[in-house]
Design an enzyme around this catalytic site. Structure first.
Site, PDB file in Angstrom:
ATOM      1  N   THR A 136       0.825  -1.209   0.000  1.00  0.00           N
ATOM      2  CA  THR A 136       0.000   0.000   0.000  1.00  0.00           C
ATOM      3  C   THR A 136       0.858   1.257   0.000  1.00  0.00           C
ATOM      4  OG1 THR A 136      -1.466   1.277   1.450  1.00  0.00           O
ATOM      5  CG2 THR A 136      -0.090  -0.332   2.518  1.00  0.00           C
ATOM      6  N   ASP A 137       0.276   2.363  -0.457  1.00  0.00           N
ATOM      7  CA  ASP A 137       0.995   3.643  -0.391  1.00  0.00           C
ATOM      8  C   ASP A 137       1.126   4.144   1.049  1.00  0.00           C
ATOM      9  OD1 ASP A 137      -1.666   4.334   0.059  1.00  0.00           O
ATOM     10  OD2 ASP A 137      -1.745   5.912  -1.454  1.00  0.00           O
ATOM     11  N   GLU A 138       0.341   3.545   1.974  1.00  0.00           N
ATOM     12  CA  GLU A 138       0.326   4.058   3.348  1.00  0.00           C
ATOM     13  C   GLU A 138       1.667   3.867   4.054  1.00  0.00           C
ATOM     14  OE1 GLU A 138      -3.340   3.312   5.466  1.00  0.00           O
ATOM     15  OE2 GLU A 138      -4.457   3.093   3.603  1.00  0.00           O
ATOM     16  N   TYR A 185      -1.573  -0.632  10.972  1.00  0.00           N
ATOM     17  CA  TYR A 185      -1.758  -1.292   9.664  1.00  0.00           C
ATOM     18  C   TYR A 185      -0.570  -1.005   8.757  1.00  0.00           C
ATOM     19  CZ  TYR A 185      -3.229  -1.666   4.786  1.00  0.00           C
ATOM     20  OH  TYR A 185      -3.263  -1.943   3.436  1.00  0.00           O
ATOM     21  N   LYS A 189       2.353  -3.481   7.210  1.00  0.00           N
ATOM     22  CA  LYS A 189       2.607  -3.652   5.765  1.00  0.00           C
ATOM     23  C   LYS A 189       4.056  -3.288   5.454  1.00  0.00           C
ATOM     24  CE  LYS A 189       0.148  -4.636   2.844  1.00  0.00           C
ATOM     25  NZ  LYS A 189      -0.251  -5.967   2.278  1.00  0.00           N
TER      26      LYS A 189
HETATM   27  P1  NAD Z   1      -9.571  -7.367   2.289  1.00  0.00           P
HETATM   28  O1  NAD Z   1      -9.521  -7.111   3.764  1.00  0.00           O
HETATM   29  O2  NAD Z   1     -10.813  -7.077   1.537  1.00  0.00           O
HETATM   30  O3  NAD Z   1      -9.223  -8.905   1.994  1.00  0.00           O
HETATM   31  C1  NAD Z   1      -8.193  -9.576   2.653  1.00  0.00           C
HETATM   32  C2  NAD Z   1      -8.338 -11.057   2.347  1.00  0.00           C
HETATM   33  O4  NAD Z   1      -7.249 -11.745   2.994  1.00  0.00           O
HETATM   34  C3  NAD Z   1      -9.629 -11.683   2.869  1.00  0.00           C
HETATM   35  O5  NAD Z   1     -10.174 -12.540   1.889  1.00  0.00           O
HETATM   36  C4  NAD Z   1      -9.175 -12.481   4.086  1.00  0.00           C
HETATM   37  O6  NAD Z   1      -9.981 -13.615   4.341  1.00  0.00           O
HETATM   38  C5  NAD Z   1      -7.762 -12.869   3.677  1.00  0.00           C
HETATM   39  N1  NAD Z   1      -6.893 -13.128   4.839  1.00  0.00           N
HETATM   40  C6  NAD Z   1      -6.730 -12.350   5.941  1.00  0.00           C
HETATM   41  N2  NAD Z   1      -5.873 -12.936   6.784  1.00  0.00           N
HETATM   42  C7  NAD Z   1      -5.481 -14.104   6.215  1.00  0.00           C
HETATM   43  C8  NAD Z   1      -4.588 -15.139   6.589  1.00  0.00           C
HETATM   44  N3  NAD Z   1      -3.942 -15.106   7.774  1.00  0.00           N
HETATM   45  N4  NAD Z   1      -4.394 -16.193   5.749  1.00  0.00           N
HETATM   46  C9  NAD Z   1      -5.053 -16.244   4.559  1.00  0.00           C
HETATM   47  N5  NAD Z   1      -5.940 -15.300   4.163  1.00  0.00           N
HETATM   48  C10 NAD Z   1      -6.134 -14.238   4.974  1.00  0.00           C
HETATM   49  O7  NAD Z   1      -8.315  -6.573   1.703  1.00  0.00           O
HETATM   50  P2  NAD Z   1      -8.166  -5.781   0.321  1.00  0.00           P
HETATM   51  O8  NAD Z   1      -8.674  -4.411   0.501  1.00  0.00           O
HETATM   52  O9  NAD Z   1      -8.668  -6.630  -0.779  1.00  0.00           O
HETATM   53  O10 NAD Z   1      -6.577  -5.691   0.241  1.00  0.00           O
HETATM   54  C11 NAD Z   1      -5.820  -6.749  -0.355  1.00  0.00           C
HETATM   55  C12 NAD Z   1      -4.355  -6.388  -0.286  1.00  0.00           C
HETATM   56  O11 NAD Z   1      -4.108  -5.176  -0.977  1.00  0.00           O
HETATM   57  C13 NAD Z   1      -3.829  -6.179   1.128  1.00  0.00           C
HETATM   58  O12 NAD Z   1      -2.540  -6.717   1.205  1.00  0.00           O
HETATM   59  C14 NAD Z   1      -3.806  -4.670   1.291  1.00  0.00           C
HETATM   60  O13 NAD Z   1      -2.803  -4.271   2.204  1.00  0.00           O
HETATM   61  C15 NAD Z   1      -3.469  -4.241  -0.126  1.00  0.00           C
HETATM   62  N6  NAD Z   1      -3.959  -2.903  -0.518  1.00  0.00           N
HETATM   63  C16 NAD Z   1      -5.264  -2.560  -0.330  1.00  0.00           C
HETATM   64  C17 NAD Z   1      -5.719  -1.314  -0.740  1.00  0.00           C
HETATM   65  C18 NAD Z   1      -7.167  -0.920  -0.596  1.00  0.00           C
HETATM   66  O14 NAD Z   1      -7.516   0.239  -0.871  1.00  0.00           O
HETATM   67  N7  NAD Z   1      -8.063  -1.797  -0.185  1.00  0.00           N
HETATM   68  C19 NAD Z   1      -4.839  -0.415  -1.347  1.00  0.00           C
HETATM   69  C20 NAD Z   1      -3.499  -0.807  -1.543  1.00  0.00           C
HETATM   70  C21 NAD Z   1      -3.080  -2.059  -1.117  1.00  0.00           C
HETATM   71  P1  TYD Z   2     -10.688   4.000   4.591  1.00  0.00           P
HETATM   72  O1  TYD Z   2     -11.678   3.612   3.551  1.00  0.00           O
HETATM   73  O2  TYD Z   2     -10.759   3.346   5.938  1.00  0.00           O
HETATM   74  O3  TYD Z   2      -9.245   3.842   3.937  1.00  0.00           O
HETATM   75  P2  TYD Z   2      -7.784   4.297   4.503  1.00  0.00           P
HETATM   76  O4  TYD Z   2      -7.896   4.624   5.943  1.00  0.00           O
HETATM   77  O5  TYD Z   2      -6.967   3.084   4.249  1.00  0.00           O
HETATM   78  O6  TYD Z   2      -7.405   5.472   3.659  1.00  0.00           O
HETATM   79  O7  TYD Z   2     -10.816   5.570   4.838  1.00  0.00           O
HETATM   80  C1  TYD Z   2     -10.677   6.500   3.780  1.00  0.00           C
HETATM   81  C2  TYD Z   2     -10.737   7.884   4.384  1.00  0.00           C
HETATM   82  O8  TYD Z   2     -12.049   8.105   4.931  1.00  0.00           O
HETATM   83  C3  TYD Z   2      -9.769   8.086   5.542  1.00  0.00           C
HETATM   84  O9  TYD Z   2      -9.244   9.419   5.500  1.00  0.00           O
HETATM   85  C4  TYD Z   2     -10.633   7.916   6.780  1.00  0.00           C
HETATM   86  C5  TYD Z   2     -12.000   8.413   6.324  1.00  0.00           C
HETATM   87  N1  TYD Z   2     -13.158   7.753   6.955  1.00  0.00           N
HETATM   88  C6  TYD Z   2     -14.150   8.528   7.583  1.00  0.00           C
HETATM   89  O10 TYD Z   2     -14.077   9.777   7.613  1.00  0.00           O
HETATM   90  N2  TYD Z   2     -15.197   7.875   8.149  1.00  0.00           N
HETATM   91  C7  TYD Z   2     -15.317   6.518   8.155  1.00  0.00           C
HETATM   92  O11 TYD Z   2     -16.300   5.972   8.708  1.00  0.00           O
HETATM   93  C8  TYD Z   2     -14.303   5.744   7.493  1.00  0.00           C
HETATM   94  C9  TYD Z   2     -14.389   4.246   7.453  1.00  0.00           C
HETATM   95  C10 TYD Z   2     -13.246   6.413   6.911  1.00  0.00           C
END
Ligand code: NAD
Ligand code: TYD
Length: 379
Positions: A136-138, A185, A189
């Protein structure tokens, strides 16, 4: 029978399910093994449309199960891993950092060690293998909202790719920035990213890391901003906006992330890092207004009728001010570009959640609902 076998971890989650779908459909000559523990965030309903395909297999397993994963790799002759499994929600990480360290750091280490053990046992060793870690970019921390000449953001700026776009600050996340994670988080990562690179530098493991901005689209668990708020607007429930809603996030349609993963898995250079993002910065409050207008319009309500649902609540602890990805390297070297404009992506996304209320009800029922109540009851 198959040309290669790839394990996709976390394939039942939000982004993972889009990656699994893309690979299963696009590469009938690959066997795709979806390895997922099915935590609260994993849902096999996300993959109903491809679950019967002959090149798809689901295995319920924890990435921390070193012996289980090693055996699976040996049985399936795995030559590629695309690793998405993780705990992914910042608010949960603030309440329960241990689970994040366990899954994201120890789980990634366990998966790396299993892949190394299996691949090193083969005559060709790492030849033709690939361990692709999705991050992630975070991990880069937070950016300021400043302009060198004091111009109020947002302002138009030119990316190093040469394209103009709106930005809330003059600096962007580039691949060479030092890691400065602030939340449990992003710290977990960051730890996993370091282990992946260490496995390349120490053992010669063929790894790649990508860091992507915030994703949105179908099948995202409704605890994240966009799906949570769409559902709340529909049901006229309060929209808990953290702080003043001024934080900036850089949004990418999830299918475009999956497309980037496909390109990088096949064409990316070993040991490289690629940032993924579409130069699409938005203040939370502005996105929320777009969501309200879109949901209202699609439900036949007067546009903006639900603005009074906006409820400012206590800010998230350590809330990062601004994320903004510079994906020039990926665009220039591998020719990836986002396929959707944000307006189009949001329209599709809102429609999907409104049309799939049964999916939302299913994932927000039971155990998850109890957690949701405890999170927001006192706000
Ligand atoms: P998500 O929470 O929707 O899905 C995570 C999945 O991983 C789920 O299916 C869960 O069952 C599985 N999982 C969790 N723990 C596990 C374990 N111990 N063993 C096997 N499976 C396990 O997450 P997402 O939003 O789809 O993110 C997927 C990946 O992309 C993550 O690594 C996250 O850090 C990265 N990412 C997410 C975002 C975003 O905006 N959502 C952005 C950049 C990177
Ligand atoms: P989120 O979807 O949790 O992603 P991330 O924290 O990984 O960026 O949140 C996106 C933005 O929205 C973040 O600045 C936090 C804000 N946010 C709220 O203001 N209210 C909420 O209930 C949630 C879930 C997020």
């Amino acid at each position: 029978m198959f040309d290669r076998t790839i394990i996709i971890t976390g394939g039942a989650g939000f982004i993972g399910s889009h990656v699994v779908r893309l690979f299963v459909n696009k590469y009938p000559n690959y066997k795709i093994v979806n390895l997922d523990k099915l935590t609260y965030a994993g849902n096999l309903d996300n993959l109903k449309d491809i679950e019967d395909k002959p090149n798809y297999k689901f295995v319920k397993m924890d990435i921390c199960d070193f012996e289980g994963v090693l055996k699976l790799m040996q049985q399936e002759h795995v030559d590629g891993i695309i690793h998405l499994a993780a705990e992914s929600h910042v608010d949960r990480s603030i309440k329960d950092p241990f689970t994040f360290a366990q899954t994201n750091v120890m789980g990634t280490l366990s998966l790396l060690q299993a892949a190394k053990t299996y691949w090193e046992s083969l005559p060709e060793k790492f030849e033709g293998k690939r361990f692709y870690h999705i991050s992630t970019d975070e991990v880069y921390g937070a950016l300021q909202m400043t302009h060198p000449e004091g111009i109020e953001p947002p302002f138009t700026t030119k990316a190093s790719s040469g394209k103009h776009h709106l930005a809330y600050g003059e600096k962007f996340f580039t691949e060479d920035l030092k890691y400065q994670p602030h939340s449990p988080y992003s710290a977990s990562k960051a730890g996993s990213d370091h282990f992946v690179r260490a496995f390349h530098d120490t053992y010669g493991m063929p790894t790649i890391v990508t860091n992507c901005s915030n994703n949105y689209g179908p099948y995202q668990f409704p605890e994240k901003l966009i799906p949570l708020f769409i559902n709340n607007i529909r049901h006229r429930k309060p929209l808990p906006v953290y702080g003043k809603g001024e934080n900036v996030r850089d949004w990418l349609y999830v299918v475009d992330h999956a497309r980037a993963i496909d390109i990088i898995f096949h064409k990316g250079t070993i040991a490289e890092t690629y940032n993924i993002g579409g130069f699409n910065e938005w203040k939370n409050i502005d996105i929320i207004k777009v969501l309200i207008n879109t949901v209202d319009r699609l439900l036949g309500r007067p546009e903006g009728a639900d603005m009074d649902l906006i409820t400012y609540v206590t800010d998230r602890a350590g809330h990062d001010l601004r994320y903004a990805i510079d994906s020039t390297k990926l665009q220039r070297e591998l020719g990836w570009e986002p396929s959707l404009q944000f307006e189009e992506g949001i329209e599709k996304t809102v429609k999907w959640y409104l049309d799939n209320q049964a999916w939302v009800d299913n994932v927000t029922s039971g155990e998850y609902q109890k957690y949701y109540d405890s999170m927001y009851r006192n706000r």
